[in-house]
Design a protein around this motif. Structure first.
Motif, PDB file in Angstrom:
ATOM      1  N   LEU A   1       0.838  -1.413  -0.080  1.00 49.57           N
ATOM      2  CA  LEU A   1      -0.066  -0.287   0.040  1.00 49.57           C
ATOM      3  C   LEU A   1       0.829   1.124  -0.046  1.00 49.57           C
ATOM      4  CD1 LEU A   1      -2.649  -1.074   2.594  1.00 49.57           C
ATOM      5  CD2 LEU A   1      -2.509  -1.645   0.112  1.00 49.57           C
ATOM      6  N   SER A   2       0.307   2.283  -0.298  1.00 48.75           N
ATOM      7  CA  SER A   2       0.852   3.524  -0.374  1.00 48.75           C
ATOM      8  C   SER A   2       0.201   4.664   0.015  1.00 48.75           C
ATOM      9  CB  SER A   2       1.125   3.945  -1.911  1.00 48.75           C
ATOM     10  OG  SER A   2       1.538   5.499  -2.211  1.00 48.75           O
ATOM     11  N   VAL A   3       0.733   5.248   1.054  1.00 51.91           N
ATOM     12  CA  VAL A   3       0.155   6.591   1.755  1.00 51.91           C
ATOM     13  C   VAL A   3       0.144   7.514   0.757  1.00 51.91           C
ATOM     14  CG1 VAL A   3       0.399   8.164   3.455  1.00 51.91           C
ATOM     15  CG2 VAL A   3       0.917   5.747   4.122  1.00 51.91           C
ATOM     16  N   ASP A   4       1.042   7.929  -0.025  1.00 50.10           N
ATOM     17  CA  ASP A   4       0.983   8.873  -1.102  1.00 50.10           C
ATOM     18  C   ASP A   4      -0.105   8.611  -1.932  1.00 50.10           C
ATOM     19  OD1 ASP A   4       3.177  10.112   0.169  1.00 50.10           O
ATOM     20  OD2 ASP A   4       4.576   9.468  -1.443  1.00 50.10           O
TER      21      ASP A   4
ATOM     22  N   ILE B   1      -6.818  17.004   6.308  1.00 55.38           N
ATOM     23  CA  ILE B   1      -6.622  15.612   5.600  1.00 55.38           C
ATOM     24  C   ILE B   1      -6.219  14.920   7.083  1.00 55.38           C
ATOM     25  CG2 ILE B   1      -6.025  13.739   4.340  1.00 55.38           C
ATOM     26  CD1 ILE B   1      -5.166  15.889   2.219  1.00 55.38           C
ATOM     27  N   SER B   2      -7.097  13.784   7.251  1.00 59.92           N
ATOM     28  CA  SER B   2      -7.021  12.980   8.413  1.00 59.92           C
ATOM     29  C   SER B   2      -6.597  11.676   7.725  1.00 59.92           C
ATOM     30  CB  SER B   2      -8.240  12.884   9.361  1.00 59.92           C
ATOM     31  OG  SER B   2      -7.974  11.898  10.603  1.00 59.92           O
ATOM     32  N   LEU B   3      -5.649  11.076   8.374  1.00 60.38           N
ATOM     33  CA  LEU B   3      -5.081   9.701   7.727  1.00 60.38           C
ATOM     34  C   LEU B   3      -5.015   8.620   9.120  1.00 60.38           C
ATOM     35  CD1 LEU B   3      -3.706   8.372   5.355  1.00 60.38           C
ATOM     36  CD2 LEU B   3      -1.604   9.617   6.274  1.00 60.38           C
ATOM     37  N   PHE B   4      -5.504   7.404   8.513  1.00 71.05           N
ATOM     38  CA  PHE B   4      -5.041   6.357   9.342  1.00 71.05           C
ATOM     39  C   PHE B   4      -4.215   5.326   8.654  1.00 71.05           C
ATOM     40  CE2 PHE B   4      -5.864   2.174  11.054  1.00 71.05           C
ATOM     41  CZ  PHE B   4      -5.368   2.236  12.301  1.00 71.05           C
ATOM     42  N   VAL B   5      -3.260   4.784   9.323  1.00 73.75           N
ATOM     43  CA  VAL B   5      -2.302   3.994   8.703  1.00 73.75           C
ATOM     44  C   VAL B   5      -2.293   2.669   9.704  1.00 73.75           C
ATOM     45  CG1 VAL B   5       0.164   3.309   7.812  1.00 73.75           C
ATOM     46  CG2 VAL B   5      -1.130   5.868   7.358  1.00 73.75           C
TER      47      VAL B   5
ATOM     48  N   ALA C   1      -1.060  -2.481   6.438  1.00 71.21           N
ATOM     49  CA  ALA C   1      -2.335  -3.497   6.276  1.00 71.21           C
ATOM     50  C   ALA C   1      -3.590  -2.549   5.973  1.00 71.21           C
ATOM     51  CB  ALA C   1      -2.467  -4.089   7.599  1.00 71.21           C
ATOM     52  N   VAL C   2      -3.732  -1.352   6.165  1.00 70.35           N
ATOM     53  CA  VAL C   2      -4.790  -0.554   5.781  1.00 70.35           C
ATOM     54  C   VAL C   2      -4.401   0.938   5.618  1.00 70.35           C
ATOM     55  CG1 VAL C   2      -5.786  -0.636   8.071  1.00 70.35           C
ATOM     56  CG2 VAL C   2      -7.404  -0.145   6.093  1.00 70.35           C
ATOM     57  N   VAL C   3      -5.008   1.637   4.717  1.00 69.12           N
ATOM     58  CA  VAL C   3      -4.880   3.176   4.636  1.00 69.12           C
ATOM     59  C   VAL C   3      -5.970   3.682   4.393  1.00 69.12           C
ATOM     60  CG1 VAL C   3      -3.270   4.966   3.956  1.00 69.12           C
ATOM     61  CG2 VAL C   3      -2.062   2.816   3.901  1.00 69.12           C
ATOM     62  N   VAL C   4      -6.234   4.720   5.225  1.00 70.35           N
ATOM     63  CA  VAL C   4      -7.569   5.560   4.903  1.00 70.35           C
ATOM     64  C   VAL C   4      -7.573   6.880   5.281  1.00 70.35           C
ATOM     65  CG1 VAL C   4      -9.286   3.284   5.465  1.00 70.35           C
ATOM     66  CG2 VAL C   4      -8.588   5.375   7.377  1.00 70.35           C
ATOM     67  N   ALA C   5      -8.279   7.525   4.472  1.00 68.75           N
ATOM     68  CA  ALA C   5      -8.069   8.980   4.617  1.00 68.75           C
ATOM     69  C   ALA C   5      -9.469   9.736   4.437  1.00 68.75           C
ATOM     70  CB  ALA C   5      -7.120   9.690   3.636  1.00 68.75           C
ATOM     71  N   ALA C   6      -9.566  10.904   5.026  1.00 64.27           N
ATOM     72  CA  ALA C   6     -10.671  11.803   4.867  1.00 64.27           C
ATOM     73  C   ALA C   6     -10.242  13.155   4.629  1.00 64.27           C
ATOM     74  CB  ALA C   6     -11.658  11.620   5.905  1.00 64.27           C
TER      75      ALA C   6
ATOM     76  N   ILE D   1     -12.648   3.999   9.351  1.00 64.06           N
ATOM     77  CA  ILE D   1     -11.743   2.592   9.744  1.00 64.06           C
ATOM     78  C   ILE D   1     -12.620   1.980  10.894  1.00 64.06           C
ATOM     79  CG2 ILE D   1     -10.469   4.051  11.581  1.00 64.06           C
ATOM     80  CD1 ILE D   1      -9.226   1.088   9.442  1.00 64.06           C
ATOM     81  N   ASP D   2     -13.336   2.775  11.391  1.00 65.51           N
ATOM     82  CA  ASP D   2     -14.139   1.669  12.566  1.00 65.51           C
ATOM     83  C   ASP D   2     -15.181   0.983  11.766  1.00 65.51           C
ATOM     84  OD1 ASP D   2     -12.670   2.606  14.687  1.00 65.51           O
ATOM     85  OD2 ASP D   2     -13.990   4.111  15.398  1.00 65.51           O
ATOM     86  N   THR D   3     -15.648   1.512  10.772  1.00 64.06           N
ATOM     87  CA  THR D   3     -16.954   0.792  10.097  1.00 64.06           C
ATOM     88  C   THR D   3     -16.338  -0.346   9.036  1.00 64.06           C
ATOM     89  OG1 THR D   3     -18.065   2.830  10.164  1.00 64.06           O
ATOM     90  CG2 THR D   3     -19.015   1.102   8.987  1.00 64.06           C
ATOM     91  N   LEU D   4     -15.036   0.096   8.910  1.00 64.01           N
ATOM     92  CA  LEU D   4     -14.512  -0.877   7.773  1.00 64.01           C
ATOM     93  C   LEU D   4     -13.924  -2.115   8.540  1.00 64.01           C
ATOM     94  CD1 LEU D   4     -11.286  -0.168   5.755  1.00 64.01           C
ATOM     95  CD2 LEU D   4     -11.424  -2.173   7.130  1.00 64.01           C
TER      96      LEU D   4
END
Length: 147
Positions: free
Chosen positions: A19-22, A36-40, A101-106, A122-125
């Motif tokens: 996965l790529s954060v970018d 932008i909020s990011l969870f990795v 393992a997972v990258v989400v952003a809003a 992320i919580d719902t995912l």
């Protein structure tokens, strides 16, 4: 930024490649977004359920519907957070300690909105997308999580 939820979900995928954060950040970048909020999610070397034991690697498996379910979750979060642009990518397969393992952003006009939407995503995912984790310990044992 009041756009249809389908148009605000910019990236959704379940893949076996790194996965790529970018990539996720680029997907939600927008001139109207002031935050932008990011969870990795990163593979760690331990699990709270088995203190003292060392995780050597993880194996993620997904139901064939996982990508579509992730898209549904993202659209639902977008509907609940009308200012948010969203992206979510989850990895499957064998992952080593330190792998993403997972990258989400809003992305939203303001940081509070971005934090709330990112957390909801992320919580719902984690609750609703059929992705399962098998933790493989260095002593040869394993355990399933999320089944």
């Amino acid at each position: 930024m009041h756009v249809h939820p389908d148009d605000r979900v910019r990236l959704v995928d379940v893949r076996s490649t790194p996965l790529s954060v970018d990539e996720v950040l680029r997907a939600v970048s927008d001139p109207h977004a002031g935050g932008i909020s990011l969870f990795v999610g990163v593979v760690r070397d331990h699990t709270p359920e088995r203190p003292g034991e060392v995780v050597g690697e993880l194996e993620y498996s997904a139901h064939p519907s996982a990508r579509e379910r992730l898209a549904q979750v993202a659209r639902a979060v977008a509907a609940e957070h009308p200012a948010a642009l969203l992206a979510a990518v989850h990895r499957v397969g064998d992952l080593a300690v330190g792998d993403l393992a997972v990258v989400v952003a809003a992305a939203c006009p303001h940081r509070a909105e971005a934090f709330a939407a990112c957390r909801a995503l992320i919580d719902t995912l984690k609750q609703e997308v059929p992705i399962w984790k098998r933790e493989l310990f260095r002593d040869g044992s394993h355990t399933w999580v999320g089944i």
